[in-house]
Write a protein that holds these residues in place. Structure first.
Motif: not given
Length: 356
Positions: A262-280
């Motif tokens: 939760e918090g996305g790439i602002l919390k963890r700068a990984g591909h997992t978070e980046a991918s969901v952030d882009l879809t959101i």
């Protein structure tokens, strides 16, 4: 704070001014305030951040590197953006946005300037990469993008697309050019709804980057071998569907869900978070397909070969660093927790507690 001036141009982040001075100068923050200000206290770790936005009259001293002293006074309106009235030549309005760490002080302030150069434009992509808005539009249209993380991290590129728009053709492309380990990044609430626990607890996770793998799955319905591109696409569409239930999946399987932090790439700068952030950001369901890109010799594809791959395949390539800057510019990063009225030497003020 320090104001650096080279060849007559202010080079400090966010400066719109053209100061007719040479050399390097320090801005002494002995500032006389003549008007009331709104004070907010922001708890940040063990420090408190006092944020003052005010209409003030400023009297400051500019000291040169040789110890010389130049003084000026001016009126700055933090909300209206009036022009700085001083002995220095200024070509644009200046805003005062004083931020002080520690105890509030009448003599302590810092001046922030607005920015107007590509170097500091948060929407301006890093050289050699596409812009984040371009990537968001391709994700919205069901296309893939290449997302690259930092060189000091994995220094790898992933093929990423929205899980809700995956097709057998897209899956065949991903399997052909990727490692074959196809993952679907999802939010915690969706993983809990589908009863997909982590493979190991966080405290026992020994993976290098602590990627949060859940148990792998295959769709029970509409699949045969479960390993084909069509069957994998069916499983991914089921994971992305809000109508899916825990009984719709076999465990283990050929698709690996990942838990999004939760918090996305602002919390963890990984591909997992980046991918969901882009879809959101694309307005789609918060679930994304991702797979690492691999060279024909079996090694991981890295820059600059990732750019060559993206150009050859007609794909946008973006960096996680640019996505972080994009979100920081647009997201509401703080929220008001509480407020209290307190008396000060400048009159009654509102003390705000803000969570970040």
């Amino acid at each position: 704070m320090t104001l650096r001036v080279d060849d007559g141009q202010c080079k400090m982040r966010g400066c719109r001014t053209n100061v007719k001075l040479g050399g390097s100068h320090g801005l002494n923050s002995n500032i006389a305030r003549e008007r009331r200000s709104n004070l907010a206290m922001i708890h940040a770790g063990s420090n408190s951040l006092h944020h003052i936005r005010t209409e003030v009259s400023v009297r400051a001293a500019i000291t040169s590197g040789e110890g010389g002293l130049l003084s000026y006074s001016s009126r700055i309106d933090s909300m209206g953006g009036r022009t700085l009235d001083s002995n220095l030549a200024v070509e644009a309005p200046v805003q005062l946005d004083a931020v002080v760490l520690g105890t509030p002080s009448a003599d302590a302030a810092s001046i922030m300037f607005s920015v107007d150069t590509d170097e500091f434009d948060l929407d301006y992509p890093t050289e050699g990469f596409s812009s984040i808005p371009e990537a968001i539009e391709d994700i919205r249209r069901g296309k893939m993008v290449v997302v690259v993380d930092d060189e000091d991290r994995e220094n790898e590129g992933d093929l990423i697309m929205a899980a809700s728009l995956v097709t057998p053709e897209a899956m065949a492309f991903i399997v052909k050019h990727g490692t074959g380990i196809v993952c679907v990044s999802m939010k915690e609430e969706d993983l809990e709804r589908l009863l997909l626990p982590l493979m190991v607890d966080n405290k026992d996770n020994e993976e290098k980057l602590r990627t949060a793998f859940t148990v792998s799955v295959d769709a029970k319905h509409g699949t045969t071998t479960e390993a084909s591109a069509r069957d994998r696409a069916t499983t991914i569409l089921s994971l992305a569907s809000l109508d899916s239930k825990p009984d719709d999946f076999n465990r283990p399987g050929h698709i690996f869900p990942l838990k999004y932090r939760e918090g996305g790439i602002l919390k963890r700068a990984g591909h997992t978070e980046a991918s969901v952030d882009l879809t959101i950001l694309a307005g789609l369901e918060p679930a994304a397909v991702l797979c690492e890109i691999m060279d024909e010799d079996g090694s991981m594809t890295r820059l600059p070969r990732l750019r060559e791959f993206a150009q050859r395949e007609g794909l946008k390539i973006v960096s996680i660093a640019d996505l972080i800057r994009f979100r920081r510019k647009r997201d509401q990063l703080v929220e008001r927790a509480s407020a209290a009225r307190i008396p000060t030497m400048w009159g009654n003020r509102i003390l705000l507690q803000i969570h970040s």
